[in-house]
Design a protein around this motif. Structure first.
Motif, PDB file in Angstrom:
ATOM      1  N   UNK A   1      24.225  23.380  14.645  1.00 55.63           N
ATOM      2  CA  UNK A   1      24.807  22.698  13.450  1.00 55.63           C
ATOM      3  C   UNK A   1      23.906  22.798  12.174  1.00 55.63           C
ATOM      4  N   UNK A   2      22.864  23.627  12.104  1.00 56.00           N
ATOM      5  CA  UNK A   2      21.802  23.907  11.096  1.00 56.00           C
ATOM      6  C   UNK A   2      22.682  24.250   9.919  1.00 56.00           C
ATOM      7  N   UNK A   3      23.578  25.209  10.070  1.00 54.04           N
ATOM      8  CA  UNK A   3      24.439  25.902   8.839  1.00 54.04           C
ATOM      9  C   UNK A   3      25.807  25.252   8.589  1.00 54.04           C
ATOM     10  N   UNK A   4      26.140  24.375   9.656  1.00 58.49           N
ATOM     11  CA  UNK A   4      27.507  24.060   9.720  1.00 58.49           C
ATOM     12  C   UNK A   4      28.056  23.444   8.413  1.00 58.49           C
ATOM     13  N   UNK A   5      27.278  22.667   7.923  1.00 65.50           N
ATOM     14  CA  UNK A   5      27.828  21.890   6.284  1.00 65.50           C
ATOM     15  C   UNK A   5      27.646  22.760   5.158  1.00 65.50           C
ATOM     16  N   UNK A   6      26.978  23.886   5.122  1.00 63.23           N
ATOM     17  CA  UNK A   6      26.698  24.609   4.092  1.00 63.23           C
ATOM     18  C   UNK A   6      27.466  25.866   3.729  1.00 63.23           C
ATOM     19  N   UNK A   7      28.399  25.797   2.723  1.00 64.61           N
ATOM     20  CA  UNK A   7      29.505  26.694   2.376  1.00 64.61           C
ATOM     21  C   UNK A   7      28.945  27.921   1.541  1.00 64.61           C
ATOM     22  N   UNK A   8      27.756  27.732   1.118  1.00 67.48           N
ATOM     23  CA  UNK A   8      27.498  28.629   0.267  1.00 67.48           C
ATOM     24  C   UNK A   8      26.988  30.126   0.764  1.00 67.48           C
ATOM     25  N   UNK A   9      26.464  29.873   2.204  1.00 65.95           N
ATOM     26  CA  UNK A   9      25.794  31.088   2.884  1.00 65.95           C
ATOM     27  C   UNK A   9      26.843  32.239   3.191  1.00 65.95           C
ATOM     28  N   UNK A  10      26.106  33.347   2.656  1.00 69.53           N
ATOM     29  CA  UNK A  10      26.965  34.601   2.709  1.00 69.53           C
ATOM     30  C   UNK A  10      26.324  35.485   3.974  1.00 69.53           C
ATOM     31  N   UNK A  11      24.977  35.326   3.978  1.00 71.16           N
ATOM     32  CA  UNK A  11      24.298  36.190   5.124  1.00 71.16           C
ATOM     33  C   UNK A  11      22.996  35.524   5.400  1.00 71.16           C
ATOM     34  N   UNK A  12      22.715  35.845   6.585  1.00 72.69           N
ATOM     35  CA  UNK A  12      21.167  35.065   7.170  1.00 72.69           C
ATOM     36  C   UNK A  12      20.173  36.278   7.968  1.00 72.69           C
ATOM     37  N   UNK A  13      19.393  36.637   7.715  1.00 77.86           N
ATOM     38  CA  UNK A  13      18.396  37.432   8.342  1.00 77.86           C
ATOM     39  C   UNK A  13      17.591  36.310   9.215  1.00 77.86           C
ATOM     40  N   UNK A  14      17.440  36.575  10.409  1.00 79.43           N
ATOM     41  CA  UNK A  14      16.746  35.981  11.323  1.00 79.43           C
ATOM     42  C   UNK A  14      15.477  36.857  11.881  1.00 79.43           C
TER      43      UNK A  14
END
Length: 73
Positions: free
Chosen positions: A52-65
């Motif tokens: 759920x780390x990013x579940x509430x965030x609607x702004x994210x378009x990409x993530x580099x891990x």
């Protein structure tokens, strides 16, 4: 085990917990659209990301891990 928000929110916008010398990312509270998940923070390895780390965030378009992340639960 401890949970703490980071003091330098502009560079590490995560709520996280530490356990056995490793960091588990709990929640991303930043506003960036393109985020990079580092392999360590303050010389402590980041090894897991909660589902759920990013579940509430609607702004994210990409993530580099980064290498070193062992699991996304």
């Amino acid at each position: 085990m401890s949970m703490m928000p980071d003091a330098q929110a502009s560079s590490f916008d995560f709520l996280y917990k530490t356990d056995n010398g490793e960091i588990d990312l709990i929640y991303y509270y930043g506003n960036s659209k393109n985020i990079r998940i580092p392999n360590n923070y303050n010389d402590v390895p980041v090894t897991t990301i909660d589902p759920s780390c990013f579940a509430a965030n609607k702004n994210i378009k990409s993530a580099t891990i980064a290498e070193g992340i062992e699991a996304i639960y």
